[in-house]
Design a protein around this motif. Structure first.
Motif, PDB file in Angstrom:
ATOM      1  N   TRP A 154      12.489  77.438 -54.831  1.00 23.16           N
ATOM      2  CA  TRP A 154      13.113  76.231 -54.293  1.00 23.16           C
ATOM      3  C   TRP A 154      13.951  76.611 -53.074  1.00 23.16           C
ATOM      4  O   TRP A 154      14.608  77.645 -53.064  1.00 23.16           O
ATOM      5  N   SER A 208      17.037  75.069 -50.682  1.00 23.23           N
ATOM      6  CA  SER A 208      18.086  74.087 -50.404  1.00 23.23           C
ATOM      7  C   SER A 208      18.600  74.373 -48.999  1.00 23.23           C
ATOM      8  O   SER A 208      19.136  75.450 -48.736  1.00 23.23           O
ATOM      9  N   LEU A 213      15.141  70.527 -50.868  1.00 24.71           N
ATOM     10  CA  LEU A 213      16.313  69.650 -50.847  1.00 24.71           C
ATOM     11  C   LEU A 213      17.033  69.882 -49.532  1.00 24.71           C
ATOM     12  O   LEU A 213      17.356  71.017 -49.202  1.00 24.71           O
ATOM     13  N   CYS A 229      24.062  76.307 -46.589  1.00 23.60           N
ATOM     14  CA  CYS A 229      24.723  75.549 -47.656  1.00 23.60           C
ATOM     15  C   CYS A 229      26.215  75.879 -47.699  1.00 23.60           C
ATOM     16  O   CYS A 229      26.649  76.925 -47.219  1.00 23.60           O
ATOM     17  N   MET A 254      27.326  71.921 -52.183  1.00 22.95           N
ATOM     18  CA  MET A 254      26.987  72.102 -53.589  1.00 22.95           C
ATOM     19  C   MET A 254      28.163  72.636 -54.387  1.00 22.95           C
ATOM     20  O   MET A 254      29.165  73.092 -53.843  1.00 22.95           O
ATOM     21  N   LEU A 262      23.331  72.227 -59.502  1.00 22.21           N
ATOM     22  CA  LEU A 262      21.926  72.210 -59.139  1.00 22.21           C
ATOM     23  C   LEU A 262      21.210  72.996 -60.238  1.00 22.21           C
ATOM     24  O   LEU A 262      21.340  74.215 -60.321  1.00 22.21           O
ATOM     25  N   TYR A 306      18.918  79.479 -50.180  1.00 21.18           N
ATOM     26  CA  TYR A 306      19.980  78.609 -49.678  1.00 21.18           C
ATOM     27  C   TYR A 306      20.190  78.911 -48.204  1.00 21.18           C
ATOM     28  O   TYR A 306      20.546  80.033 -47.839  1.00 21.18           O
ATOM     29  N   VAL A 315      23.046  71.969 -47.845  1.00 20.35           N
ATOM     30  CA  VAL A 315      23.488  71.229 -49.025  1.00 20.35           C
ATOM     31  C   VAL A 315      24.938  71.597 -49.327  1.00 20.35           C
ATOM     32  O   VAL A 315      25.292  72.777 -49.353  1.00 20.35           O
TER      33      VAL A 315
END
Length: 595
Positions: A200, A202, A183, A222, A207, A192, A219, A205
């Motif tokens: 995953w 990110s 993402l 972010c 968030m 999320l 992350y 982002v």
């Protein structure tokens, strides 16, 4: 080409420093391209007042939403949406991209009960583990039940604004495994929801919190409700990198509603980026300067002629059977696919794409596929050469390679991607030697299986990624199942943020373990290297195999939150990292048993 230097409101962040590219002369074209562009039938453009959009999307996606027929289908599809509001319920299938055509994600809004969604493709057995090859970008999603995107590799979301929760697994599936995922440059107002996602990333982002996740949640850059880093040994491992050190978002399409004309926006590279950066500066290329390649009419010759003429290239959805390499050499050149445009390598062994990196180049949203090549020929799918540019780095976004899957099991390559240039940014790559493939006519699968399971000698490839350039940065790197080292990194000051790797399923001790092959190798001569959140997994399906270490590197390299997993099968991986072999040999009785 116009250069836009708007300040980002959503980027959060005074810390981000845009790197303006060197001044480039205005390009002129002897053969101006049509604008609006003429797309083939594999591109479907919707307007908000169109009727029966849900039904049209379902009809066009019938094969691609069927797991048995769609998984290795030759169909390719792109849905483009003009600015406006759409009350739709549309399941997004294999080899399908969905893109808004607004200047902002908020210009195209999906509403209704579900809007766009991806459920697990195999809810009874594999869950989302083979829910690959689909994408969404540049829209707002405000369906009343939230936004479900239950996917695995090669299924990115970019420039999206989720007004409610973004759910990355399918809780309604009897089996809800998922193995993503990426993402980027997005806003999530709700949670999320990672659920059963194995891993995953990110990147950039905005968030409002996250829940779940199995093994590794990453992350980078972010902002907002970013989870705290995990304690040592806890699961899921939560890795937080405050800023994306150097990055640019993927190019995207935009339509001027007043004129109906299209442009290609290419975000500029920036340093130390935090937050979604949706209004980041970009250069704008009107479609008069963009060649739309149609696989039914165009091949390497026409694409190369367009690039030499100073045009940028958008590959319409389709499968391009290449007889020569696509060659990128002009500073700032862009080649971008829609609808998982697939470039099949020439039978000569030449790469699908050869780049001579002179700075500011972009390769995005393509599938590079191996072909049958004589065993004595050294072959690549992508060679990214040249010097590169520190002031205007080139970026590879959503580049997916595969050796095997559809068609012949005799396809092969020596290396999938070779990066020889410096200062290159790799932003979401999945380099896959097939572990499963399409069944041949009349072939019966093994009991309990639905595909052909690849065995030694089939779909051969030595390495996924080889890096010889310096100062190469990777976000969201996945390499799987190659016959030897999955990654070989020889350049200085390389950085990897998130790595997902499965070692090959079909090898034995003699051919793999005894050779000292590994999931991630940094050359012994490298003086500085950094890896964050590297996960290397084993599933030695057919034979016993014990691997010395998941990562082999000199002690000048540093790794944070690196880990191994044994999925199933025989033996596994003895240790995460190996620096000094002799001492490690003496201390580990399991190693002594085999070595």
């Amino acid at each position: 080409m116009r250069l836009h230097l708007k300040l980002s409101i959503l980027a959060a962040v005074a810390a981000a420093v845009t790197m303006p590219p060197p001044e480039k002369k205005q390009r002129t074209h002897a053969h101006q391209q049509p604008n609006p562009p003429v797309f083939p039938e594999s591109v479907v453009v919707f307007a908000p007042d169109d009727r029966n959009i849900t039904e049209t999307m379902a009809a066009r996606s019938e094969v691609l939403n069927d797991r048995a027929r769609g998984h290795f289908s030759s169909e390719r599809l792109a849905f483009l949406f003009r600015p406006g509001r759409y009350d739709v319920e549309a399941k997004i299938g294999y080899y399908t991209s969905v893109s808004g055509l607004g200047a902002s994600p908020d210009d195209v809004v999906f509403a209704g009960a579900r809007g766009l969604y991806v459920d697990a493709m195999d809810p009874q057995q594999a869950g989302s583990l083979d829910t690959f090859w689909r994408s969404g970008d540049n829209f707002r999603h405000e369906a009343s039940t939230g936004f479900r995107w239950a996917v695995s590799q090669a299924a990115p979301l970019r420039r999206i604004h989720a007004a409610r929760d973004l759910e990355l697994f399918d809780p309604t599936a009897q089996v809800n495994y998922a193995s993503g995922g990426y993402l980027g440059n997005s806003i999530v107002e709700g949670n999320l929801v990672l659920g059963s996602q194995q891993q995953w990333i990110s990147r950039n982002v905005q968030m409002n919190g996250a829940t779940g996740g199995a093994w590794s949640n990453v992350y980078v850059g972010c902002a907002g409700g970013v989870p705290e880093p995990s304690a040592a040994g806890a699961e899921p491992r939560v890795s937080v990198v405050d800023q994306a050190p150097v990055v640019a978002a993927k190019p995207y399409l935009m339509i001027d509603e007043a004129t109906g004309k299209y442009s290609l926006r290419v975000p500029l590279v920036a340093k130390d980026v935090v937050g979604a950066a949706l209004d980041a500066p970009f250069r704008e290329i009107p479609f008069e300067g963009v060649f739309v390649a149609d696989a039914s009419r165009h091949g390497a010759r026409e694409i190369n002629e367009a690039l030499r003429a100073g045009l940028d290239v958008v590959l319409a959805p389709g499968i391009f059977q290449l007889d020569d390499s696509i060659r990128m050499a002009r500073p700032g050149a862009v080649v971008m696919g829609l609808g998982f445009s697939t470039l099949v390598a020439p039978a000569s062994g030449a790469p699908c794409v050869i780049a001579h990196d002179t700075g500011g180049m972009r390769l995005a949203s393509v599938v590079l596929q191996a072909s049958e090549v004589p065993a004595e020929v050294k072959s690549l799918l992508l060679r990214w050469g040249g010097d590169g540019s520190e002031s205007d780095p080139s970026v590879l976004s959503d580049v997916f390679c595969r050796v095997g899957g559809p068609g012949s099991l005799k396809v092969r390559a020596s290396v999938m991607v070779h990066v020889a240039a410096s200062h290159v940014i790799l932003d979401n790559l999945w380099l896959w030697r097939a572990d499963h493939a399409e069944l041949a006519s009349g072939e019966q699968p093994r009991p309990g299986e639905q595909y052909h399971l690849v065995v030694p000698g089939e779909c051969a490839v030595k390495n996924g990624l080889v890096v010889d350039g310096d100062d190469v940065t990777a976000y969201g790197l996945a390499v799987e199942h190659t016959d030897q080292d999955q990654v070989v990194w020889r350049g200085e000051r390389g950085r990897t943020y998130f790595y997902q790797c499965e070692l090959p399923y079909d090898v034995n001790q003699t051919m793999f373990g005894d050779q000292g092959y590994t999931g991630y190798r940094v050359d012994a001569a490298v003086k500085k290297h950094k890896g964050e959140a590297l996960g290397i997994y084993s599933f030695f399906r057919d034979y016993p195999c014990l691997v010395q270490a998941a990562i082999v590197a000199p002690d000048t390299a540093t790794f944070m939150n690196a880990f191994t997993k044994k999925l199933r099968g025989h033996d596994g991986i003895l240790s995460v990292e190996r620096y000094e072999t002799a001492a490690w040999r003496a201390s580990d009785p399991r190693f002594q048993k085999n070595y």
